[in-house]
Each structure stands twice: as C-alpha cells, then as structure tokens.
Design a protein around this motif. Structure first.
Motif, PDB file in Angstrom:
ATOM      1  N   ALA A 184       0.844  -1.198   0.000  1.00 46.38           N
ATOM      2  CA  ALA A 184       0.000   0.000   0.000  1.00 46.38           C
ATOM      3  C   ALA A 184       0.877   1.246   0.000  1.00 46.38           C
ATOM      4  O   ALA A 184       2.083   1.164   0.240  1.00 46.38           O
ATOM      5  N   HIS A 185       0.262   2.383  -0.281  1.00 54.74           N
ATOM      6  CA  HIS A 185       1.028   3.638  -0.342  1.00 54.74           C
ATOM      7  C   HIS A 185       0.287   4.745   0.397  1.00 54.74           C
ATOM      8  O   HIS A 185      -0.884   4.998   0.129  1.00 54.74           O
ATOM      9  N   ILE A 186       0.999   5.360   1.326  1.00 56.56           N
ATOM     10  CA  ILE A 186       0.441   6.508   2.045  1.00 56.56           C
ATOM     11  C   ILE A 186       1.334   7.704   1.738  1.00 56.56           C
ATOM     12  O   ILE A 186       2.547   7.619   1.925  1.00 56.56           O
ATOM     13  N   THR A 187       0.732   8.764   1.274  1.00 56.36           N
ATOM     14  CA  THR A 187       1.588   9.896   0.895  1.00 56.36           C
ATOM     15  C   THR A 187       0.885  11.223   1.157  1.00 56.36           C
ATOM     16  O   THR A 187      -0.136  11.264   1.851  1.00 56.36           O
ATOM     17  N   ALA A 188       1.459  12.305   0.589  1.00 62.20           N
ATOM     18  CA  ALA A 188       1.004  13.644   0.962  1.00 62.20           C
ATOM     19  C   ALA A 188      -0.058  14.208   0.006  1.00 62.20           C
ATOM     20  O   ALA A 188      -0.771  13.447  -0.632  1.00 62.20           O
ATOM     21  N   GLY A 247       5.285   8.139   1.873  1.00 67.35           N
ATOM     22  CA  GLY A 247       5.836   9.215   1.064  1.00 67.35           C
ATOM     23  C   GLY A 247       6.901  10.052   1.757  1.00 67.35           C
ATOM     24  O   GLY A 247       7.602  10.833   1.115  1.00 67.35           O
ATOM     25  N   SER A 248       7.031   9.905   3.068  1.00 71.54           N
ATOM     26  CA  SER A 248       8.084  10.614   3.795  1.00 71.54           C
ATOM     27  C   SER A 248       8.373   9.856   5.081  1.00 71.54           C
ATOM     28  O   SER A 248       7.577   9.032   5.523  1.00 71.54           O
ATOM     29  N   ASP A 249       9.500  10.184   5.693  1.00 71.83           N
ATOM     30  CA  ASP A 249       9.853   9.525   6.949  1.00 71.83           C
ATOM     31  C   ASP A 249       8.876   9.884   8.058  1.00 71.83           C
ATOM     32  O   ASP A 249       8.570   9.062   8.921  1.00 71.83           O
ATOM     33  N   ALA A 250       8.383  11.101   8.022  1.00 66.98           N
ATOM     34  CA  ALA A 250       7.436  11.513   9.061  1.00 66.98           C
ATOM     35  C   ALA A 250       6.172  10.664   8.979  1.00 66.98           C
ATOM     36  O   ALA A 250       5.677  10.139   9.989  1.00 66.98           O
TER      37      ALA A 250
END
Lengths: 331, 331
Positions: A184-188, A247-250
């Motif tokens: 899956a992909h979680i991003t901004a 999408g980012s380390d945060a």
DNA sequence: GTGATTTGCGAAACCGCTTTCGCTTCCGAG
DNA sequence: CTCGGAAGCGAAAGCGGTTTCGCAAATCAC
C-alpha cells in the motif's frame, strides 16, 4: 592585529616593482618574467599580504559571490545544499551570500535588487523540493541562475532536483525484493508534484510485476499524524497488508506507531519504507537508522549546483539526482 | 534589462547637481537643502537608480555584510539561526555571507582570512549547541564576533545560546504537573555539556519536590537507537516507571517504540517528553506534533543574534534564551 | 647587420561612490 | 553698514585594486 593592513602598493614598494607589475605578478595575468613573478609572490607572502576583496571586486566588476534566494522557513534541504555548495565554492574564494526571501511574495523583488546591486556572479534558488513550480527568476538577473530542489515554468532554466519517479520505483522494488506483494502507499497532498511522481514511479514498478496497490493510494499531508491516521484506515480495510510505502519519513513514523499498536510486527508482518533520510544530515556523525528509507541525494544536489555554477555554460534543462535505498530495521 | 546601468553621476547630471551633492542627498549626510534632496531623490527613483553596492562598500571600507562560520555538517540550528538572522539583517541591506568551515580544524584560518579580506562588519559563529566549547575566534577579527548555540573559553565573548538547565527544569516540572512521580532520564554523552546541564536542571526540580530519579540517569548517544536500548533496560529494571524525560526527540522516539512494544500505553502508563522540536522548523506550516517536547528557542536565538550584531556595543557574556514546553500526545 | 616581433615592465586611466575641504551666499547680531 | 557664522553646494582627492597602452630592451628571421 592592530598593525596596518598591507596593501598592494606596499608589496610593490617592498619588491621594488611598480603597482601594475605587482598586480599582474600575483594574478598571473599579462606577461611577467618568471623571476619577477616569484619575487613579488614571496615578498607578498613575507608581508602577509591579502587582496582587499572589496577593492578587487569593485575594480573587476564581479564580486566573487553567489547569491542565494530561499524561502524563509523552507526545509532542511536549504541547509544541506547551502553547506555543500559553500564548501565547494569556498575553495575557489567564491563566497555565498544569503538573501532570505519569501519566493513568490512580492518582496522577492527587493532581494533581487539587493543582489543585483552587489554584482553577484550567479544565483542559486532553493525551492521546497515538492509542491509547485517556482516562478522563473532567470530573466530578472543578467548572471546565471540555478534552481535547486524545485522546478520552474521555463524549460530552459537550469535545474537540479530529486528524481521523484525513481524514488517511487526504488521503494517498491525494494519491497518486492523482500518478498512483499500486498503493498500500500500513504503519501502527501494529491496536488503535490513530488507526491504524485513518487506514486507514479511506484505504480509503474508494481504494474511491471503484475501487481497493483492492495488499496487505493492514500493522499493526505506531509506529517506524522496523517501517517498514523491513514495506517489505521488501511489496516481496517486490508488486514493482511504486508508492506507500506510511505511518502516521507514523518508519515512512516506515524504509520509504524499504529501498525505496532495493532499488534503486528515490523517488519515481520508489515514492512515499512519512508523517504527523505534527513536525520542523516542532522548530526555530524552518520547515525544508525531505525527506519528503512530512500535518501533523495541532497548532498549530491549541493555539489552539482556548485559545479554548474562554476561552469561557463551550463546545459539548460532539469537534471535529476539519483536517490538511494538506505536499508535499516523496518524492511 | 540590457540597458546601461544607471550610476550616481547619471542621476547627478539628470538632476543638474554635482556628484557629491547627489551622493549626500541620497545618503542624508551633510547639509543639503530639503528641496535639493527631494529633487535628487525623485530623479533617482525616476531613473531607477540603485547604488552599486560594491563601489559603495569599497569607498566606505565596510561591506554591509556579516560573515558566518559554521561547522560543515552541523545541525538544523544553523539553518534556523541563519534564516532568522538573514531576514532581520536583510531588511537593513545587510547581507549574510556564508563561509563554511570545520571550526576547530586548521583550515578555519583560511575562512577567517577570506572573511577579513572581504572587510565584513561582523561575524556569527554557529556551534553545534551541545558538546564542547568552541575555541574563541574573537581576537582573530577586528569586528564584533557573536557566538550562537555554543559557548567559548573566553567569558568576555558575546554568546547567545539555549538554557539547558532550564530545559531540564521545565521537562521535570511538566511531568510532575501531570502527576508523575516515578521519573527516569535517558540522555546523550556524559561529557556533553547540554546533556549534563539538562540532567542537572531536571535533578534540581526533582530534589525540590522531594524525589529522586527512579533509576540512575542513562547516558549514551543522541540517537533513536540508544533511546530504544536504554528504555528496554529501564523497563526491565523499573517496571512501574511512569515517565521518561528524554534528552532529545530522537531518543524519545526510540523510547516510545520500546515502551509501546512492551504493552504499556503512552501516556497512560508512561509519559514521554523530548527536547528539540526541530520538526516544527522543518516545514513551512506548523505541523501538529505527536511527541511532547521542549522547544529550545532557535528562532529567538537567531533574532537575538541579529539584534546584537546591529548594536554598537553588545554586552559581553552568555545570554540564555528561554525554552518552552510544547505539549502534545505523549504526556 | 638590419628590421620586425616579442617580451617585460611602468604610467596612468578607471571602476563608482564617499568624504573632506573650501568657496559663495545668506542671515542675524551688533 | 559691517562682520561672523552657518547653510548649501561643488571640486577634487581618495578607496585599492585592475587593465590598457606605450615604450625600451631583447629576441628573432633573413
């Protein structure tokens, strides 16, 4: 220290030559005999002479200085690009002059005028690395302008930035190589250029492998809270997801927290990979990471910016810096 | 844009006055009638005149520029202090000239010479905020030197830095206010000045409350991995610990992971507080935090540095900037 | 050995602005 | 009406280098 400052005419007098000869000897310009040149140089050294950079710049009309325009509260990229470029350029007695500015605001004009007034030799525009194109400022200067970590509306601008497509590809390839299939992909923000392209690159590799996202891409914000929120939704919808590309380390940190709280193991049940690798750049020492991530290549961007600025005629267009996987404990 | 650049003599000619009158009118120096002054100013505006900063600096002998010495790969403080100071100083047509340097290395001498050659008006030395004193460079310049985020061996140096004692005090006071009594501390190198002082400040408040650490302070590294490791030890030794003061946000993140993995709730069973609040400064928008932390006041340091640089005679000594608690989800 | 080049160096202009100094003019005091 | 001082402005001297140009001496081709 309170001693009188040594000027070029002091050197000329001490060496028994004329002012112009002294200048030419030290600069290596014009025809000067080897003997005279040596003699002037050693007396200059002996006296501890250093050019008055102000006078020199004034006479030459070039300041040996690069201007930097950056967004006031921009991200850590600024610092890394700045530090790297400053080191590279500093070796050539080329200094970096920092003009903070809210790029896009009206008062960037004031910064531009100040830079022009200082007769800078070149400009670095540092963007935010994501989101929207920077307005092109190239035509407002008569010196080379290089854009770092952003892109502009003008395809002829010289730009050096991260390769977001490749970041997406690398991330998914890495997860596939670890045997994961339910990804899956979680991003901004959905309109953010970096987010879009990372997602696109990832999808491409996924499709090549005959797979698709186990759940539609979740667009949201660049922050930890969103990572947690989205991960919770995701786990509810697809309990057997086995990898999340964040999408980012945060975002990845938020996701990891929720994944673990659900009783799942990381990376046993769910592998996690982020993007950024800023912490590496935060401290002097290379810290050992917990989170697997994609390093976007900031230092390389800084180096290339410096290199292109020193080139006489940099090739126009966008130059992408290759990202790298940094493997750690979450995959 | 290709137009000829307007010089002061162009303005003088257009206004029908002498070069010197034009100069004085624009600078507001010397005695010039109000009428002439106005007239020169409006013609200057009309022609779009802007001083050649190079010529001006040269003539005045001052460059309207502040030099910055910083450690190449130093922390995000650099960027924040730089950005804040640049904005404050930029408004006064005072630019910031960045010279990267490995402070403490030999070649800082080269950077110093380059800065001196450029006749800078002042110097900012940005340290790492922790660890050891910077060597004092004040005597190597004949302009004001201000140290940010570090301290030196010379008590007469002008220094602006974080108040690490107060950081420790605030952290423990906050935990006490949340009803915690079994408090532990995980922090960095035992010889690191910041780590020591934070621990000391914390202990002081603890003692005032008639308490002591529930387990000896754990000194280690400034990194997430150490936070995890130390937290694991701590939980084994003191299973009913109800709060951990972590010397940095990175350490706190590692600790949180382990605390949650042990089945404990955060903040239900164990409250966590970190130090730094860098993420706030990473992005344009103020992000919502997960971790409760102590903000060390970087922007304030930047502002004070700029302010002191513009003062004629800054008071010598160390000036501490007050930290602030940023309450979030872990306490 | 002669004339044409090249080499090596110094005189002087210049970069664009600041600042000192001196010359007028204006004003008020005596 | 005279005189001292202040106000307003311009001429000119820097600031510390770079760079053009010209000249004398040395080198070269023939």
């Amino acid at each position: 220290m309170a001693d009188q400052v040594i000027t070029l005419s002091d050197v000329a007098a001490a060496a028994g030559v004329s002012l112009s000869t002294a200048s030419k000897a030290l600069n290596g310009t014009d025809r000067i005999s080897q003997a005279t040149r040596e003699h002037v140089r050693t007396t200059a050294d002996r006296l501890g002479f250093r050019h008055n950079a102000l006078a020199r710049s004034f006479a030459r009309g070039r300041s040996q200085t690069i201007g930097v325009l950056t967004h006031r509260a921009s991200n850590p990229f600024t610092r890394v690009v700045l530090a790297t470029a400053a080191t590279e350029l500093g070796a050539k007695e080329q200094a970096i002059l920092l003009y903070d500015a809210r790029i896009g605001d009206r008062d960037v004009t004031e910064s531009i005028l100040q830079l022009r007034a200082r007769r800078i030799d070149g400009v670095i525009v540092i963007g935010t690395g994501t989101s929207f194109p920077s307005p092109s400022l190239t035509s407002r200067f008569d010196v080379p302008v290089i854009y770092a970590f952003t892109f502009t509306e003008d395809p002829d601008d010289v730009t050096i930035t991260a390769d977001d497509d490749e970041i997406g590809r690398l991330a998914v390839r890495h997860l596939l190589s670890k045997g994961r299939r339910k990804i899956a992909h979680i991003t901004a923000e959905p309109h953010d250029n970096a987010a879009q392209r990372r997602a696109a690159g990832a999808q491409e590799v996924l499709a090549d492998a005959g797979l698709e996202w186990v759940s539609p891409v979740r667009f949201g914000r660049w922050r930890e809270g969103w990572g947690a929120e989205a991960a919770a939704e995701l786990l509810a919808e697809v309990p057997d997801v086995d990898a999340i590309f964040c999408g980012s380390d945060a975002i990845a940190r938020g996701a990891e927290r929720v994944v673990r709280a659900s009783g799942r193991e990381v990376p046993g049940d769910v592998a996690l990979i982020g993007v950024d690798n800023w912490e590496q750049l935060m401290h002097d020492q290379r810290v050992s990471r917990h989170l697997t991530t994609i390093d976007v290549g900031l230092e390389e961007i800084g180096r290339q910016v410096a290199a292109h600025l020193l080139e006489p005629d940099p090739q126009p267009g966008i130059r992408y810096v290759t990202p790298q996987v940094v493997t750690a404990e979450t995959t």
